[in-house]
Design a protein around this motif. Structure first.
Motif, PDB file in Angstrom:
ATOM      1  N   PRO A 143       0.843  -1.202   0.000  1.00 53.27           N
ATOM      2  CA  PRO A 143       0.000   0.000   0.000  1.00 53.27           C
ATOM      3  C   PRO A 143       0.873   1.244   0.000  1.00 53.27           C
ATOM      4  N   VAL A 144       0.430   2.283  -0.706  1.00 54.80           N
ATOM      5  CA  VAL A 144       1.234   3.497  -0.785  1.00 54.80           C
ATOM      6  C   VAL A 144       0.333   4.730  -0.870  1.00 54.80           C
ATOM      7  N   CYS A 145       0.651   5.743  -0.062  1.00 57.15           N
ATOM      8  CA  CYS A 145      -0.157   6.965  -0.015  1.00 57.15           C
ATOM      9  C   CYS A 145       0.664   8.228  -0.228  1.00 57.15           C
ATOM     10  N   ASN A 146       2.010   8.118  -0.160  1.00 58.79           N
ATOM     11  CA  ASN A 146       2.832   9.309  -0.343  1.00 58.79           C
ATOM     12  C   ASN A 146       4.219   8.909  -0.840  1.00 58.79           C
ATOM     13  N   GLU A 147       4.992   9.901  -1.248  1.00 61.29           N
ATOM     14  CA  GLU A 147       6.285   9.622  -1.861  1.00 61.29           C
ATOM     15  C   GLU A 147       7.291   9.050  -0.872  1.00 61.29           C
ATOM     16  N   ASN A 148       7.221   9.423   0.402  1.00 58.58           N
ATOM     17  CA  ASN A 148       8.141   8.872   1.400  1.00 58.58           C
ATOM     18  C   ASN A 148       7.899   7.385   1.610  1.00 58.58           C
TER      19      ASN A 148
ATOM     20  N   ASN B  88      -2.358   5.756 -11.582  1.00 63.89           N
ATOM     21  CA  ASN B  88      -3.777   6.123 -11.566  1.00 63.89           C
ATOM     22  C   ASN B  88      -4.180   6.239 -10.095  1.00 63.89           C
ATOM     23  N   SER B  89      -3.875   7.410  -9.503  1.00 65.99           N
ATOM     24  CA  SER B  89      -4.018   7.564  -8.062  1.00 65.99           C
ATOM     25  C   SER B  89      -4.213   9.033  -7.697  1.00 65.99           C
ATOM     26  N   ASP B  90      -4.980   9.275  -6.658  1.00 66.51           N
ATOM     27  CA  ASP B  90      -5.145  10.643  -6.145  1.00 66.51           C
ATOM     28  C   ASP B  90      -3.887  11.132  -5.439  1.00 66.51           C
ATOM     29  N   HIS B  91      -3.026  10.205  -5.027  1.00 66.25           N
ATOM     30  CA  HIS B  91      -1.833  10.563  -4.255  1.00 66.25           C
ATOM     31  C   HIS B  91      -0.621  10.856  -5.144  1.00 66.25           C
TER      32      HIS B  91
ATOM     33  N   HIS C  52      -2.358   1.421  -4.061  1.00 68.50           N
ATOM     34  CA  HIS C  52      -1.630   0.155  -4.118  1.00 68.50           C
ATOM     35  C   HIS C  52      -0.552   0.223  -5.194  1.00 68.50           C
ATOM     36  N   CYS C  53       0.611  -0.282  -4.875  1.00 72.72           N
ATOM     37  CA  CYS C  53       1.733  -0.283  -5.822  1.00 72.72           C
ATOM     38  C   CYS C  53       2.185  -1.709  -6.112  1.00 72.72           C
TER      39      CYS C  53
END
Length: 387
Positions: A68-73, A101-104, A150-151
């Motif tokens: 799971p991924v929500c930000n660049e860090n 394809n993500s809002d983040h 998700h990545c």
């Protein structure tokens, strides 16, 4: 011991069922259709075989990590913590392909840069040096796909798109993609059990793909290289065995495959490409205007072609498509004719009712693959003969 792992084969819109069927025939496990993709399971040898043999796949990727991924860090940290030494060394190069394809995340190039930074920083920490980035000819191509939160991280086992078979060195205006051509042939039901004609053959892609299907020749046997050949764990002996076994499954073809084109330059290009594919024993190309021809073979004839759409040539589309219908009606009895067009308005002028219309895409153009059945004699006469 089961050494199978998950892979994903990318394909064109509408070809998912064709690709799934191909994979099952090859022996893949847990085949599941997605959107422009089909996931499956197999071992390393099967990965080699899939790249070599699949006709409707564009790429074969091997997922190696997901999170799971929500930000660049978070993205940087997850990529940094992966065991990149399993896949890369200091003397190998790599490249990153990212789709987002993500809002983040809004920029795929930024994601690629962040992933690259994480990988090189990891090597600097562990080895004191870093591998090089080579965008054009990397030893390892890494695929990053971020969807919502998700990545997926995958290795691209194919390299250049699998539509680049290796036989086509000469092309005309807007040549049809080899994967698209193979898929359209399979959608048309072509199996090599009768004579075949492409009456507007251009650089000969339909002819070449039709011959390879008829003879069960591996689709990518003429390719010079696959990406997996540069991988750290590449097994040359296994790959050579896969090639040998696949070539033993070829079959003889006892019918004819014929191409026409009225342009001398197209005929020469088609002949060159067919020779590159080592298929001159099976295919004949002649300079002819389809509208001045008639059926030359006895028995059923399978016809597939790609007429001009109006975007490629300055034509009177109404007259051109009417001539297609007239030629089929008057000169090609006992023929199952299929063609692809993005000019849906022009179809009205064919003057025949198609028995099938299949939605497909030719690059960005929404198109239809249409089928016309030309009976021996009229339908009415055929019905009366049966009474």
């Amino acid at each position: 011991m089961n050494n199978n792992f998950k892979m994903v084969a990318k394909t064109l819109f509408g070809f998912e069922p064709l690709l799934a069927q191909e994979l099952r025939k090859l022996g893949a496990g847990n085949v599941q259709e997605g959107t422009r993709s089909v996931s499956f399971e197999g071992d390393t040898g099967f990965m080699y075989k899939a790249n070599l043999c699949l006709r409707t796949a564009i790429k074969i990727i091997k997922p190696i990590h997901s999170f799971p991924v929500c930000n660049e860090n978070q993205l940087y940290r997850e990529i940094y913590n992966m065991s990149w030494a399993e896949y890369l060394s200091l003397d190998t190069s790599f490249a990153i392909d990212a789709t987002v394809n993500s809002d983040h995340f809004s920029h795929s190039l930024y994601v690629s840069q962040k992933v690259k930074d994480a990988i090189v920083d990891k090597f600097r920490k562990t080895d004191g040096a870093r591998p090089d980035v080579d965008v054009k000819f990397p030893d390892l191509r890494i695929n990053i796909h971020i969807y919502k939160e998700h990545c997926n991280v995958s290795l691209d086992s194919s390299g250049r798109s699998l539509h680049q078979r290796g036989y086509r060195t000469a092309t005309n205006i807007a040549p049809i993609n080899e994967v698209l051509a193979a898929g359209l042939l399979l959608l048309s039901g072509w199996d090599g059990q009768c004579d075949f004609l492409d009456p507007m053959c251009g650089s000969g892609t339909f002819l070449t793909e039709a011959a390879m299907i008829a003879c069960n020749i591996p689709a990518n046997i003429n390719r010079k290289e696959f990406a997996f050949e540069k991988w750290e764990d590449f097994d040359q002996e296994l790959f050579e065995k896969i090639i040998a076994v696949s070539l033993k499954k070829t079959r003889e073809f006892s019918h004819t495959i014929i191409g026409y084109d009225k342009a001398p330059s197209a005929v020469r290009k088609a002949q060159d490409n067919i020779e590159n594919a080592n298929l001159t024993d099976y295919i004949t190309v002649s300079r002819k205007n389809f509208f001045k021809t008639e059926k030359e073979v006895d028995g059923p004839l399978h016809m597939v072609f790609n007429p001009p759409y109006g975007e490629r040539l300055n034509l009177d589309m109404e007259d051109f498509y009417a001539s297609i219908g007239d030629t089929l009606k008057q000169a090609y009895p006992g023929t199952e004719a299929w063609f692809i067009t993005s000019n849906l308005e022009a179809l009205k002028y064919v003057g025949l009712r198609p028995s099938r219309k299949i939605k497909v895409f030719n690059s960005h153009l929404e198109s239809r693959l249409v089928k016309y059945v030309m009976y021996e004699g009229s339908k009415k006469a055929k019905y009366q003969d049966q009474k």
